[in-house]
Scaffold this motif. Structure first.
Motif, PDB file in Angstrom:
ATOM      1  N   HIS A 208       7.914   9.365  11.354  1.00  0.00           N
ATOM      2  CA  HIS A 208       6.964  10.857  11.868  1.00  0.00           C
ATOM      3  C   HIS A 208       5.641  10.103  10.886  1.00  0.00           C
ATOM      4  O   HIS A 208       4.390  11.179  11.493  1.00  0.00           O
ATOM      5  N   ILE A 209       4.733   9.626  10.098  1.00  0.00           N
ATOM      6  CA  ILE A 209       3.676   9.311   9.701  1.00  0.00           C
ATOM      7  C   ILE A 209       3.533   7.841   9.949  1.00  0.00           C
ATOM      8  O   ILE A 209       1.695   7.356   9.499  1.00  0.00           O
ATOM      9  N   LEU A 210       4.049   7.152  11.229  1.00  0.00           N
ATOM     10  CA  LEU A 210       3.371   6.006  11.578  1.00  0.00           C
ATOM     11  C   LEU A 210       2.247   6.365  12.283  1.00  0.00           C
ATOM     12  O   LEU A 210       1.231   5.025  11.729  1.00  0.00           O
ATOM     13  N   ASN A 211       2.145   6.925  12.768  1.00  0.00           N
ATOM     14  CA  ASN A 211       0.255   7.057  14.109  1.00  0.00           C
ATOM     15  C   ASN A 211      -0.783   6.979  12.500  1.00  0.00           C
ATOM     16  O   ASN A 211      -1.155   6.587  12.796  1.00  0.00           O
ATOM     17  N   GLU A 212      -0.435   8.289  11.676  1.00  0.00           N
ATOM     18  CA  GLU A 212      -1.009   7.956  10.337  1.00  0.00           C
ATOM     19  C   GLU A 212      -1.671   7.099  10.016  1.00  0.00           C
ATOM     20  O   GLU A 212      -2.936   7.018   9.390  1.00  0.00           O
ATOM     21  N   ALA A 213      -0.398   6.304   9.191  1.00  0.00           N
ATOM     22  CA  ALA A 213      -0.975   4.918   8.603  1.00  0.00           C
ATOM     23  C   ALA A 213      -1.559   4.145  10.036  1.00  0.00           C
ATOM     24  O   ALA A 213      -2.389   3.649   8.397  1.00  0.00           O
TER      25      ALA A 213
ATOM     26  N   SER B 163       0.672  -1.187  -0.413  1.00  0.00           N
ATOM     27  CA  SER B 163       0.045  -0.234  -0.096  1.00  0.00           C
ATOM     28  C   SER B 163       0.535   1.315  -0.192  1.00  0.00           C
ATOM     29  O   SER B 163       2.263   1.199   0.252  1.00  0.00           O
ATOM     30  N   SER B 164       0.308   3.203  -0.600  1.00  0.00           N
ATOM     31  CA  SER B 164       0.948   3.455  -0.733  1.00  0.00           C
ATOM     32  C   SER B 164       0.186   4.607  -0.827  1.00  0.00           C
ATOM     33  O   SER B 164      -1.157   4.062  -1.059  1.00  0.00           O
ATOM     34  N   ASN B 165       0.405   5.328  -0.532  1.00  0.00           N
ATOM     35  CA  ASN B 165      -0.553   7.241  -0.793  1.00  0.00           C
ATOM     36  C   ASN B 165      -0.597   7.007  -2.224  1.00  0.00           C
ATOM     37  O   ASN B 165      -1.253   8.276  -2.533  1.00  0.00           O
ATOM     38  N   THR B 166      -0.001   7.187  -2.981  1.00  0.00           N
ATOM     39  CA  THR B 166       0.154   8.113  -4.104  1.00  0.00           C
ATOM     40  C   THR B 166       0.709   6.543  -5.487  1.00  0.00           C
ATOM     41  O   THR B 166       1.330   5.676  -4.710  1.00  0.00           O
TER      42      THR B 166
END
Length: 283
Positions: free
Chosen positions: A80-85, A42-45
């Motif tokens: 820094h984006i672990l929580n968001e993920a 998975s990825s956001n792009t």
């Protein structure tokens, strides 16, 4: 039974499809340890996911789909984006139960991972690891430690990493320190390869040949250390003839502070990992 047979019926996923995830996923395909359709990312792009699609692997913009479809889930996002993920990992159909998670995230401890993963999984089995990108060509190094991982599943984890290079289980207290070399070291040595190549380009060797020669010098030197088990200093002395060309070069290396720079580079990487660990605790 071959090592890779342990992975034949497994599905492996990656939350975060960047360089490290690609090194592991593509490396496993090249070793015929997994079929492409048994790998999810998975990825956001869409741009990042296109690499996975090119290899025939499953790609999605939804993190939770990776966990739903996979037995082993790599957490390969930036710290820094672990929580968001993880917030987007919650299953629409309920809480996950007993999945195996392998973190390749710098600086995030087992305790922090357990606290965060417990919000999406009732009984997360967690491996904290520090691999490196040469896993893509089966010459990687991975150090790891575990929490709540049964022996049979740890064997699968070790098999997976061993297929792609060297693998060692170590104390969690050493993960950041080891990672300063194993995780970051390839970048330091790419710089060394480039510099060595520059040296012979300066003396007339074509760039393509120079880079090839410099890379093979590092491969050969590394294998000499591993296979002879001699101290690197002894191997260095064996190349340095009295009043010869090699000792002249070594003198310039010492004059330029290369040894100190390498030590400082590893220390700086370790310090940064420790800093990220502290930030994850406060987060």
């Amino acid at each position: 039974m071959q090592k890779s047979d342990l992975l034949l019926d497994k599905t492996v996923g990656f939350i975060g499809g960047g360089n490290m995830a690609q090194a592991i996923g593509i490396g496993l395909i090249k070793k015929n340890a997994l079929k492409p359709n048994n790998i999810w990312a998975s990825s956001n792009t869409e741009k990042t996911l296109s690499v996975w699609k090119d290899y025939g692997m499953n790609a999605t913009l939804h993190n939770y789909e990776v966990i739903e479809h996979c037995d082993i889930i790599f957490l390969s996002v930036k710290p820094h984006i672990l929580n968001e993920a993880l917030q987007t990992c919650k299953s629409p159909s309920g809480v996950f139960k007993g999945k195996l998670y392998i973190s390749v995230i710098v600086g995030i401890s087992l305790n922090v991972l357990e606290e965060k993963l417990s919000k999406i999984d009732e009984n997360p089995k967690i491996v904290r690891s520090m691999p490196n990108t040469p896993m893509m060509v089966s010459e990687g190094i991975t150090v790891y430690c575990c929490s709540n991982v049964p022996e049979a599943e740890e064997k699968i984890v070790k098999t997976l990493f061993s297929l792609l290079g060297m693998c060692e289980k170590i104390s969690e207290s050493l993960i950041n320190s080891a990672g300063g070399l194993t995780g970051s070291g390839p970048a330091y040595l790419y710089t060394v390869i480039e510099a060595l190549a520059d040296g012979v380009v300066k003396k007339g060797v074509p760039r393509e040949l120079a880079t090839k020669f410099a890379a093979q010098v590092l491969v050969g030197a590394g294998k000499m250390v591993l296979k002879t088990e001699k101290h690197p200093g002894q191997l260095k002395d064996e190349v340095c003839s009295p009043n010869g060309s090699t000792i002249a070069g070594i003198s310039e290396i010492e004059r330029g502070g290369v040894r100190s720079s390498m030590i400082n580079a590893v220390e700086a990487a370790v310090n940064k990992s420790d800093e990220l660990a502290l930030l994850s605790i406060k987060d």
